[in-house]
Design a protein around this motif. Sequence first.
Motif, PDB file in Angstrom:
ATOM      1  N   CYS A  80      52.342  22.586 -36.439  1.00 54.73           N
ATOM      2  CA  CYS A  80      51.063  21.924 -36.698  1.00 54.73           C
ATOM      3  C   CYS A  80      50.299  22.723 -37.730  1.00 54.73           C
ATOM      4  O   CYS A  80      50.294  23.964 -37.703  1.00 54.73           O
ATOM      5  CB  CYS A  80      50.248  21.822 -35.409  1.00 54.73           C
ATOM      6  SG  CYS A  80      48.748  20.855 -35.594  1.00 54.73           S
ATOM      7  N   LYS A  81      49.692  22.022 -38.683  1.00 53.82           N
ATOM      8  CA  LYS A  81      48.833  22.689 -39.655  1.00 53.82           C
ATOM      9  C   LYS A  81      47.457  22.026 -39.625  1.00 53.82           C
ATOM     10  O   LYS A  81      47.346  20.828 -39.369  1.00 53.82           O
ATOM     11  CB  LYS A  81      49.442  22.634 -41.061  1.00 53.82           C
ATOM     12  CG  LYS A  81      49.746  21.239 -41.563  1.00 53.82           C
ATOM     13  CD  LYS A  81      50.430  21.281 -42.921  1.00 53.82           C
ATOM     14  CE  LYS A  81      50.778  19.884 -43.406  1.00 53.82           C
ATOM     15  NZ  LYS A  81      51.410  19.850 -44.707  1.00 53.82           N
ATOM     16  N   ILE A  82      46.476  22.865 -39.879  1.00 49.83           N
ATOM     17  CA  ILE A  82      45.091  22.408 -39.770  1.00 49.83           C
ATOM     18  C   ILE A  82      44.388  22.625 -41.102  1.00 49.83           C
ATOM     19  O   ILE A  82      44.531  23.685 -41.728  1.00 49.83           O
ATOM     20  CB  ILE A  82      44.324  23.218 -38.682  1.00 49.83           C
ATOM     21  CG1 ILE A  82      45.108  23.245 -37.369  1.00 49.83           C
ATOM     22  CG2 ILE A  82      42.932  22.651 -38.458  1.00 49.83           C
ATOM     23  CD1 ILE A  82      45.285  21.904 -36.716  1.00 49.83           C
ATOM     24  N   TYR A  83      43.625  21.610 -41.502  1.00 52.95           N
ATOM     25  CA  TYR A  83      42.802  21.724 -42.705  1.00 52.95           C
ATOM     26  C   TYR A  83      41.359  21.487 -42.321  1.00 52.95           C
ATOM     27  O   TYR A  83      41.061  20.627 -41.497  1.00 52.95           O
ATOM     28  CB  TYR A  83      43.220  20.674 -43.744  1.00 52.95           C
ATOM     29  CG  TYR A  83      44.618  20.861 -44.287  1.00 52.95           C
ATOM     30  CD1 TYR A  83      45.700  20.185 -43.725  1.00 52.95           C
ATOM     31  CD2 TYR A  83      44.855  21.711 -45.371  1.00 52.95           C
ATOM     32  CE1 TYR A  83      46.983  20.356 -44.220  1.00 52.95           C
ATOM     33  CE2 TYR A  83      46.136  21.882 -45.871  1.00 52.95           C
ATOM     34  CZ  TYR A  83      47.192  21.210 -45.294  1.00 52.95           C
ATOM     35  OH  TYR A  83      48.464  21.381 -45.798  1.00 52.95           O
ATOM     36  N   ASP A  84      40.469  22.233 -42.965  1.00 52.91           N
ATOM     37  CA  ASP A  84      39.060  21.979 -42.684  1.00 52.91           C
ATOM     38  C   ASP A  84      38.579  20.792 -43.526  1.00 52.91           C
ATOM     39  O   ASP A  84      39.370  20.171 -44.258  1.00 52.91           O
ATOM     40  CB  ASP A  84      38.213  23.236 -42.927  1.00 52.91           C
ATOM     41  CG  ASP A  84      38.185  23.662 -44.379  1.00 52.91           C
ATOM     42  OD1 ASP A  84      37.731  24.775 -44.659  1.00 52.91           O
ATOM     43  OD2 ASP A  84      38.646  22.887 -45.257  1.00 52.91           O
ATOM     44  N   SER A  85      37.290  20.495 -43.443  1.00 52.60           N
ATOM     45  CA  SER A  85      36.764  19.291 -44.107  1.00 52.60           C
ATOM     46  C   SER A  85      36.833  19.413 -45.628  1.00 52.60           C
ATOM     47  O   SER A  85      36.746  18.412 -46.335  1.00 52.60           O
ATOM     48  CB  SER A  85      35.330  19.034 -43.657  1.00 52.60           C
ATOM     49  OG  SER A  85      34.541  20.186 -43.885  1.00 52.60           O
ATOM     50  N   LYS A  86      37.033  20.633 -46.110  1.00 57.53           N
ATOM     51  CA  LYS A  86      37.140  20.805 -47.568  1.00 57.53           C
ATOM     52  C   LYS A  86      38.600  20.908 -48.006  1.00 57.53           C
ATOM     53  O   LYS A  86      38.864  21.258 -49.160  1.00 57.53           O
ATOM     54  CB  LYS A  86      36.371  22.056 -48.003  1.00 57.53           C
ATOM     55  CG  LYS A  86      34.879  21.890 -47.814  1.00 57.53           C
ATOM     56  CD  LYS A  86      34.117  23.132 -48.187  1.00 57.53           C
ATOM     57  CE  LYS A  86      32.628  22.877 -47.908  1.00 57.53           C
ATOM     58  NZ  LYS A  86      31.863  24.077 -47.713  1.00 57.53           N
ATOM     59  N   GLY A  87      39.485  20.642 -47.104  1.00 56.10           N
ATOM     60  CA  GLY A  87      40.903  20.648 -47.457  1.00 56.10           C
ATOM     61  C   GLY A  87      41.546  22.017 -47.464  1.00 56.10           C
ATOM     62  O   GLY A  87      42.652  22.180 -47.996  1.00 56.10           O
ATOM     63  N   ARG A  88      40.900  23.006 -46.868  1.00 53.83           N
ATOM     64  CA  ARG A  88      41.471  24.361 -46.878  1.00 53.83           C
ATOM     65  C   ARG A  88      42.347  24.547 -45.648  1.00 53.83           C
ATOM     66  O   ARG A  88      41.943  24.223 -44.521  1.00 53.83           O
ATOM     67  CB  ARG A  88      40.355  25.417 -46.890  1.00 53.83           C
ATOM     68  CG  ARG A  88      39.602  25.478 -48.208  1.00 53.83           C
ATOM     69  CD  ARG A  88      38.505  26.495 -48.145  1.00 53.83           C
ATOM     70  NE  ARG A  88      37.487  26.093 -47.153  1.00 53.83           N
ATOM     71  CZ  ARG A  88      36.206  26.421 -47.254  1.00 53.83           C
ATOM     72  NH1 ARG A  88      35.790  27.143 -48.273  1.00 53.83           N
ATOM     73  NH2 ARG A  88      35.347  26.052 -46.325  1.00 53.83           N
ATOM     74  N   LEU A  89      43.536  25.136 -45.867  1.00 49.82           N
ATOM     75  CA  LEU A  89      44.475  25.364 -44.772  1.00 49.82           C
ATOM     76  C   LEU A  89      43.984  26.540 -43.919  1.00 49.82           C
ATOM     77  O   LEU A  89      43.542  27.563 -44.455  1.00 49.82           O
ATOM     78  CB  LEU A  89      45.867  25.687 -45.346  1.00 49.82           C
ATOM     79  CG  LEU A  89      46.951  26.064 -44.328  1.00 49.82           C
ATOM     80  CD1 LEU A  89      47.395  24.861 -43.522  1.00 49.82           C
ATOM     81  CD2 LEU A  89      48.152  26.705 -45.039  1.00 49.82           C
ATOM     82  N   LEU A  90      44.082  26.390 -42.611  1.00 44.63           N
ATOM     83  CA  LEU A  90      43.732  27.497 -41.717  1.00 44.63           C
ATOM     84  C   LEU A  90      45.001  28.220 -41.295  1.00 44.63           C
ATOM     85  O   LEU A  90      46.037  27.598 -41.064  1.00 44.63           O
ATOM     86  CB  LEU A  90      43.031  26.960 -40.451  1.00 44.63           C
ATOM     87  CG  LEU A  90      41.733  26.173 -40.627  1.00 44.63           C
ATOM     88  CD1 LEU A  90      41.130  25.893 -39.273  1.00 44.63           C
ATOM     89  CD2 LEU A  90      40.746  26.916 -41.498  1.00 44.63           C
ATOM     90  N   GLY A  91      44.921  29.513 -41.174  1.00 46.18           N
ATOM     91  CA  GLY A  91      46.038  30.297 -40.662  1.00 46.18           C
ATOM     92  C   GLY A  91      47.038  30.660 -41.741  1.00 46.18           C
ATOM     93  O   GLY A  91      46.759  30.637 -42.943  1.00 46.18           O
TER      94      GLY A  91
END
Lengths: 326, 166
Positions: free
Chosen positions: A260-271
């Motif tokens: 699983c990959k997560i992006y914030d509302s600005k499209g930045r990848l977390l982790g």
Amino acid sequence: MDRMTDDKLDMMLSNYCEAEPEKAFVYKPDHRRKPVILSFAAGRRLTAAAGLVLVSALSIALYFLFGNKMNTPIVISPSTQSTVPHNTDGAEAGSDSPSDSPDSTVAETQAKGLIEMIADFLGLSDERTESPTEAPTPPGGTRPASATVPTAPYSPEPTSGIVKPAVPSESSGSETQGYTPPPTAKPTVPVEPPWVEYPTEGEIEPIEPTDSEPWLPPYKPPETEPPTEGEIETPGCTVGVFRAKLDLSLLSGYDGGVYCKIYDSKGRLLGDSNLYSDEHLADVELLSKYADAYYEAEVPELGYYNYVFYTEEGRLLAQGQVYVDR
Amino acid sequence: MTDFEKYVALYSRDLTRFCMKLCASEHDAEDLFQDTWARALDRIEQYDETRSFKSWLFAICANLFKNSGKSKYNSARHIFATDEEKERFMRSIPDEEKDIDAYIALHTAISELPKKHRVVVILFYFREFSLREISGMLEIPEGTVKSRLNTAKKLLRRRLNDGSND
């Protein structure tokens, strides 16, 4: 204790799991669970619980012993069908009640006292001449012909063997025949009002806030240490939970990991930027009708986050958006 | 001695160790131990002799633990029911390890892990089963085993570091 690193945790977990117990259990086919030997802390809890039960029992006993204005102790007498005494003129009280017995008179007066109190409380007429078993007369009017009231007090052994409710409409004759009500039993309860009178202005005592849990130490927010070298942690992080229901057909014959990959509302990848690192591994539970994919990640702030579940071959399984609010 | 009795004699010690690590208290551990052997005896006809008996037995134990209710095998309100139990635990820690409090904190933290994470951590650090074997024992994908292991270690680290800040 020093800060726990991954290597140290690995070492401790290995030592912990490899530590041999002093003795092995013995298999007993007819094993029954032994009673738990309570520790001293559990003993204290038991004492507290016992104290609470004792106090509750005492309170209930005191309440019923002394009662209050609205709670006259009720005496149950053997015969209660004849709640309307015979008047001295010989006129019938109106209800076909079984014969009186001496014991019922006490019950009558006590029940009558209770009912009078209820009537007073409800603001009904004080000049009631009806028996306790009959419905009160509305002001200025006759009683409804079809009114039925339950007999009171309760009699476990009706002398006639048949319980007959009073028929108030037929007893109107009692009023016209000069029916003399029995003397009202004085209440046996204290006449102090059950309510607490508010103090007048100037007499109000300040109420000190009580600590609901005085035995707990005051809350201290955790002190954040500066991050050690190579380790960056954002203080006060929120954990976001990301879930998806996957069709079983998507994972049919697939034995690898789900990521699983997560992006914030600005499209930045977390982790980790390596999308196939262990950090991105999701938890998958195979259920009867679907697979439950679950992933937790620390997010820097509250807000919307987009998530994508995928296989180790990069095959898309599910995606969506979640608002992390706590 | 029947085959089953031989297995009991051979694997009771390891199974005791496994149950003691899974459960917070000795009472719960013994319950799990007895239930595991009882279940194994019930299903002995289903045992596939091409497979390791130990992994079959531990699979029964792990699944009994994982699939049980929240309070079953997890009833202890305190980590050590008696002082003797605590002393036995402390004696089991290797002599070269000086920080006994850290192991007590670790024992507490493990007991607070969700069951499905706890069982994966203990099986993995038993050092006797590979990830693939654990995946087969628990009937979950290997990726899920890795993920749960990762999550468990993250939770343990967080718990232990929060504890050290107190």
